[in-house]
Design a protein around this motif. Structure first.
Motif, PDB file in Angstrom:
ATOM      1  N   ARG A  20       0.831  -1.199   0.000  1.00 23.83           N
ATOM      2  CA  ARG A  20       0.000   0.000   0.000  1.00 23.83           C
ATOM      3  C   ARG A  20       0.867   1.250   0.000  1.00 23.83           C
ATOM      4  NH1 ARG A  20      -5.373  -1.262   2.108  1.00 23.83           N
ATOM      5  NH2 ARG A  20      -5.620   0.992   1.932  1.00 23.83           N
ATOM      6  N   LEU A  21       0.452   2.246  -0.765  1.00 24.67           N
ATOM      7  CA  LEU A  21       1.123   3.533  -0.698  1.00 24.67           C
ATOM      8  C   LEU A  21       0.851   4.195   0.646  1.00 24.67           C
ATOM      9  CD1 LEU A  21       2.854   5.283  -2.590  1.00 24.67           C
ATOM     10  CD2 LEU A  21       0.754   6.418  -3.351  1.00 24.67           C
ATOM     11  N   LEU A  22      -0.418   4.129   1.096  1.00 27.69           N
ATOM     12  CA  LEU A  22      -0.849   4.712   2.367  1.00 27.69           C
ATOM     13  C   LEU A  22      -1.561   3.658   3.203  1.00 27.69           C
ATOM     14  CD1 LEU A  22      -2.419   8.149   1.299  1.00 27.69           C
ATOM     15  CD2 LEU A  22      -0.329   7.841   2.655  1.00 27.69           C
ATOM     16  N   PRO A  23      -1.644   3.862   4.512  1.00 25.91           N
ATOM     17  CA  PRO A  23      -2.481   2.980   5.335  1.00 25.91           C
ATOM     18  C   PRO A  23      -3.949   3.125   4.927  1.00 25.91           C
ATOM     19  CG  PRO A  23      -1.040   4.354   6.682  1.00 25.91           C
ATOM     20  CD  PRO A  23      -0.984   4.910   5.301  1.00 25.91           C
ATOM     21  N   PRO A  24      -4.805   2.188   5.325  1.00 25.70           N
ATOM     22  CA  PRO A  24      -6.231   2.291   4.962  1.00 25.70           C
ATOM     23  C   PRO A  24      -6.928   3.488   5.600  1.00 25.70           C
ATOM     24  CG  PRO A  24      -5.868   0.476   6.491  1.00 25.70           C
ATOM     25  CD  PRO A  24      -4.519   0.940   6.047  1.00 25.70           C
ATOM     26  N   VAL A  25      -6.487   3.907   6.773  1.00 23.02           N
ATOM     27  CA  VAL A  25      -7.078   5.037   7.475  1.00 23.02           C
ATOM     28  C   VAL A  25      -6.065   5.508   8.510  1.00 23.02           C
ATOM     29  CG1 VAL A  25      -8.173   3.564   9.228  1.00 23.02           C
ATOM     30  CG2 VAL A  25      -9.144   5.818   8.753  1.00 23.02           C
ATOM     31  N   VAL A  26      -6.113   6.792   8.837  1.00 25.11           N
ATOM     32  CA  VAL A  26      -5.248   7.352   9.872  1.00 25.11           C
ATOM     33  C   VAL A  26      -6.128   8.100  10.867  1.00 25.11           C
ATOM     34  CG1 VAL A  26      -3.344   8.928  10.399  1.00 25.11           C
ATOM     35  CG2 VAL A  26      -3.299   7.570   8.280  1.00 25.11           C
ATOM     36  N   VAL A  27      -6.059   7.721  12.124  1.00 26.59           N
ATOM     37  CA  VAL A  27      -6.832   8.383  13.179  1.00 26.59           C
ATOM     38  C   VAL A  27      -5.849   8.925  14.200  1.00 26.59           C
ATOM     39  CG1 VAL A  27      -8.635   8.131  14.925  1.00 26.59           C
ATOM     40  CG2 VAL A  27      -8.742   6.781  12.814  1.00 26.59           C
ATOM     41  N   VAL A  28      -5.918  10.236  14.458  1.00 21.09           N
ATOM     42  CA  VAL A  28      -4.960  10.884  15.354  1.00 21.09           C
ATOM     43  C   VAL A  28      -5.712  11.749  16.359  1.00 21.09           C
ATOM     44  CG1 VAL A  28      -3.176  10.909  13.577  1.00 21.09           C
ATOM     45  CG2 VAL A  28      -4.675  12.896  13.849  1.00 21.09           C
ATOM     46  N   THR A  48       7.107   3.136  -1.081  1.00 24.35           N
ATOM     47  CA  THR A  48       7.441   3.422  -2.476  1.00 24.35           C
ATOM     48  C   THR A  48       8.668   2.615  -2.887  1.00 24.35           C
ATOM     49  OG1 THR A  48       8.938   5.242  -1.930  1.00 24.35           O
ATOM     50  CG2 THR A  48       6.585   5.778  -2.174  1.00 24.35           C
ATOM     51  N   HIS A  49       9.013   2.716  -4.161  1.00 20.47           N
ATOM     52  CA  HIS A  49      10.264   2.125  -4.626  1.00 20.47           C
ATOM     53  C   HIS A  49      11.436   2.919  -4.074  1.00 20.47           C
ATOM     54  CE1 HIS A  49       7.848   0.641  -8.353  1.00 20.47           C
ATOM     55  NE2 HIS A  49       7.680  -0.145  -7.306  1.00 20.47           N
ATOM     56  N   GLY A  95       8.653  -9.692  -5.342  1.00 17.60           N
ATOM     57  CA  GLY A  95       9.808  -9.590  -6.222  1.00 17.60           C
ATOM     58  C   GLY A  95      10.267  -8.181  -6.489  1.00 17.60           C
ATOM     59  N   VAL A  96       9.666  -7.187  -5.825  1.00 19.86           N
ATOM     60  CA  VAL A  96       9.998  -5.775  -6.055  1.00 19.86           C
ATOM     61  C   VAL A  96      10.470  -5.166  -4.745  1.00 19.86           C
ATOM     62  CG1 VAL A  96       9.097  -3.524  -6.751  1.00 19.86           C
ATOM     63  CG2 VAL A  96       8.277  -5.602  -7.890  1.00 19.86           C
ATOM     64  N   PRO A  97      11.603  -4.410  -4.746  1.00 21.55           N
ATOM     65  CA  PRO A  97      12.049  -3.764  -3.511  1.00 21.55           C
ATOM     66  C   PRO A  97      11.130  -2.603  -3.139  1.00 21.55           C
ATOM     67  CG  PRO A  97      13.469  -3.129  -5.336  1.00 21.55           C
ATOM     68  CD  PRO A  97      12.552  -4.184  -5.868  1.00 21.55           C
ATOM     69  N   ILE A  98      10.756  -2.556  -1.879  1.00 18.07           N
ATOM     70  CA  ILE A  98       9.886  -1.496  -1.363  1.00 18.07           C
ATOM     71  C   ILE A  98      10.512  -0.942  -0.092  1.00 18.07           C
ATOM     72  CG2 ILE A  98       7.630  -0.948  -0.373  1.00 18.07           C
ATOM     73  CD1 ILE A  98       7.444  -1.470  -3.316  1.00 18.07           C
ATOM     74  N   SER A  99      10.618   0.390  -0.034  1.00 17.40           N
ATOM     75  CA  SER A  99      11.107   1.014   1.185  1.00 17.40           C
ATOM     76  C   SER A  99      10.013   1.885   1.791  1.00 17.40           C
ATOM     77  CB  SER A  99      12.355   1.856   0.906  1.00 17.40           C
ATOM     78  OG  SER A  99      12.039   2.947   0.061  1.00 17.40           O
TER      79      SER A  99
END
Length: 715
Positions: free
Chosen positions: A72-80, A92-93, A126-130
């Motif tokens: 995922r690029l972002l979490p499903p939801v952010v509660v603060v 991302t890559h 198979g893809v590097p993700i940081s």
């Protein structure tokens, strides 16, 4: 079978369960810890959509749990919490640049800066993700915002919910004392009711208790929607929908269009009312089906009256504000009138209101859908009138609604919200001191992952609806926002386990919606729970619940000064007999007759006698009850008043007075662990002589006046 710790696949199953917030051992009310059976864990994991039937599936699922968040690029939801910066992971890559920004509820844009360096890449598919960390600014206002990100040619967004650190309405009550009546509205009738207490009766109950007796609130049972036509489920805690309301509670004569009925139609409606009025004096049994059938016939006649331009505009505005949720609920109501709950049509299309079956009938049943939307509009209007009557009568809080734990398997929410519910599971409670065989509430639980994926939209909309015209909300079994006891369908109540939820999100959203509504929140925090839970609720401004009979320390009654301040304190609850019945040991006799005791009845009676004797001794120590041997001995009513006076010695900001205690009722409203073995939720309000007590009589009721005096003049 139980899991063997030396079995590698068993250990992996335990690890997988824990990674998903599923408890693998349970500590009971007796303090003993017991492992959860493997079959239960596999069933719960299957309901969560996680394969765990074989060692290979368990290993694959463990790998998936570690990799899924990185896809995922972002979490499903952010509660603060407002005032706190929050770190959000963006995946991302390696080497790519991510942009993150916020579109606030008011439409303004806020750019979000990256904090620190990226993590070491992980290989995912198979893809590097940081992972890079972006910090949500602390200055964001309360509300529902959208968080956006763009990187690697992808874009994503999710809900960003900013919640209050502490509910301000609770802070405002510190140092104050409010008391209020606790009532089962359906059982509280007037001479104008149709055999069941209604919204107009609620307005009158609030007015009498507020203006004459100085009450600050009225707490009522859940008013959630049930079936759209008789027969209806009697339990208010087993509704069809928690977002919408039960038209059973409508006062037909208070609908403005009633005044414009034709003479012939008015005669029909008046005849229906006349036939229902004698049921108001029925002392033994409530007949919801008869009342609802008569009201629906009358309401269908009123619905035929053409609305004024202003009324039509208000109705259409209501429909637009309620949106797709109301449209889907009304469609379910219309479909339920055509197809019984076990009809095959419900299983033909598994996509619920989004499928072609629903689309086809949405058009065919448009008139009936409009009728059910109209009923909800009337409920909203009459609830608004009741809350206004409460505050006009001097109440500082007004109507406090009750939120049930869940819904029916065959109800509206189970159909319209199926995407965020867990299949094959029901919720309940493990065995405890008062329900020694455990409880199965026959309700599907929220799916914690899918609920988060949806941005908690269904949960938010439910809260907003209930709080729209309310001074407060009581959350039944608020511990369920932390963890719920899941039971595989077909298993016994003791064969379940706890599944954990994101309580920071659920409690935060609850506080946000209550603060926006200017309402208080009372959590029913009884039962088995971890000690830190009550501290957390207090920190967030959520009132707790204390029931005098349950509050003990070192096996003796808790001293009044040891009670909590941010708390609703009362003598009893609807799951126990009224206090007169409790003093007589009716709760033991009833459970013994129904086979619900987990130990010999003699032991149960001895334990109950010891607990009551200790409580009565505590009353005498404080001069609330005459000493043993004094003649004449205290009456039952004097003992009830002394018990309530004891609660008035506590620092609790809220004191609850059960209406059944105020009028001398003795019969239990609900016996947990039963359905038709006992007439749960079907007992009308009556006095010690067995005669019905009407709202018309409360203004001059001497028992109510004496009980209120005992609370207000406690030493």
């Amino acid at each position: 079978m139980e899991l063997e710790p030396t079995d590698r696949s068993a250990a992996a199953l335990l690890e997988l369960a824990r990674s998903l917030g599923v408890d693998t051992s349970v500590t009971g009310w007796d303090g003993a810890s017991r492992p959860v059976e493997a079959g239960t864990l596999r069933a719960v994991l299957a309901a969560l959509g996680v394969a765990a039937g074989t060692p290979a599936e368990i290993d694959a699922s463990l790998t998936e749990q570690s990799q899924a968040p990185r896809r995922r690029l972002l979490p499903p939801v952010v509660v603060v919490r407002a005032g706190n910066a929050a770190d959000v992971p963006v995946h991302t890559h390696p080497g790519s640049t991510a942009r993150v920004w916020i579109i606030a509820e008011d439409g303004t844009r806020h750019d979000v800066a990256q904090q620190g360096t990226r993590t070491t890449p992980h290989t995912v598919d198979g893809v590097p993700i940081s992972e890079a960390t972006f910090s949500v600014p602390a200055r964001l206002p309360l509300g529902w915002h959208r968080l956006h990100a763009a990187a690697d040619g992808r874009e994503a967004d999710c809900a960003l919910v900013v919640t209050p650190p502490m509910l301000e309405t609770t802070r405002a009550l510190a140092g104050r004392r409010d008391w209020g009546l606790m009532a089962q509205l359906y059982s509280v009738r007037s001479s104008r009711s149709w055999g069941i207490g209604d919204f107009a009766d609620l307005a009158d109950l609030a007015t009498i208790s507020g203006a004459q007796y100085g009450a600050g609130f009225v707490l009522v049972n859940p008013l959630h929607a049930s079936e759209p036509a008789p027969p209806v489920e009697p339990s208010p805690y087993l509704p069809s929908s928690r977002r919408f309301f039960h038209p059973l509670y409508l006062r037909v004569e208070d609908v403005p269009e009633y005044a414009y009925l034709t003479p012939e139609a008015r005669a029909v409606v008046e005849s229906l009312a006349t036939r229902q009025h004698p049921a108001n004096l029925e002392p033994d049994h409530l007949d919801r089906d008869s009342a609802y059938s008569a009201k629906l016939t009358a309401l269908e006649a009123v619905h035929q009256v053409r609305r004024s331009a202003a009324r039509e505009h208000r109705f259409e505005t209501f429909r637009a504000e309620q949106g797709q949720g109301l449209a889907d609920f009304a469609l379910w109501c219309a479909l339920s009138e055509l197809f019984p709950a076990d009809a095959p049509e419900w299983s033909i299309e598994p996509r619920g209101p989004r499928g072609p079956f629903a689309a086809e009938h949405r058009e065919q049943l448009a008139d009936r859908v409009e009728f059910h939307c109209w009923l909800q509009w009337l409920c909203d209007q009459q609830l608004e009138t009741a809350q206004r009557a409460a505050t006009d009568a001097g109440m500082t809080i007004g109507i406090v609604h009750d939120l049930a734990v869940g819904v029916q398997f065959t109800g509206s929410d189970a159909w319209t919200l199926r995407d965020v519910l867990a299949p094959g599971m029901t919720v309940g409670a493990p065995p405890d001191m008062f329900n020694q065989q455990g409880q199965n509430w026959s309700q599907p639980p929220w799916h914690p992952g899918r609920l988060a994926e949806s941005g908690y939209a269904a949960y938010r909309d439910m809260l907003r609806s209930i709080l729209h015209h309310a001074g407060g909300i009581r959350v039944d079994h608020i511990l369920g926002l932390f963890r719920l006891w899941w039971i595989p369908v077909g298993a016994g109540p003791g064969e379940g386990t706890y599944v954990h939820y994101d309580h920071e999100a659920l409690i935060g959203i609850l506080a946000l919606e209550a603060q926006r509504a200017g309402a208080i929140v009372i959590g029913e925090d009884l039962g088995v729970f971890e000690p830190w839970v009550r501290d957390y609720l207090a920190e967030r401004g959520i009132f707790g619940t204390s029931i005098l009979w349950f509050e003990r320390e070192n096996d003796v009654p808790l001293a009044p000064d040891r009670y909590r301040q941010a708390c609703l304190t009362s003598v009893n609850t609807h799951d126990l007999p009224p206090t007169a019945g409790y003093l007589a040991g009716d709760h033991v006799a009833l459970r013994e007759s129904l086979g619900l005791l987990g130990r010999p009845v003699a032991e149960e009676r001895a334990a109950d006698h010891a607990e009551q004797s200790a409580m009565l001794a505590a009353l005498r120590e404080r001069g609330l009850l005459s000493p043993v041997g004094t003649e004449p001995a205290p009456t039952v009513q004097e003992t009830v008043e002394a018990l309530y006076a004891y609660t008035a010695l506590t620092p609790s900001s809220l004191l609850g007075v059960a209406l059944v205690d105020a009028v001398g009722e003795r019969r239990t409203q609900n016996q947990p662990g039963t359905t038709n073995e006992y007439p749960n939720w079907r007992v009308p309000l009556a006095g010690p002589d067995g005669a019905s007590v009407l709202i018309d009589d409360l203004a001059a009721n001497p028992r109510l006046a004496a009980l209120v005096k005992a609370i207000r003049t406690a030493p």
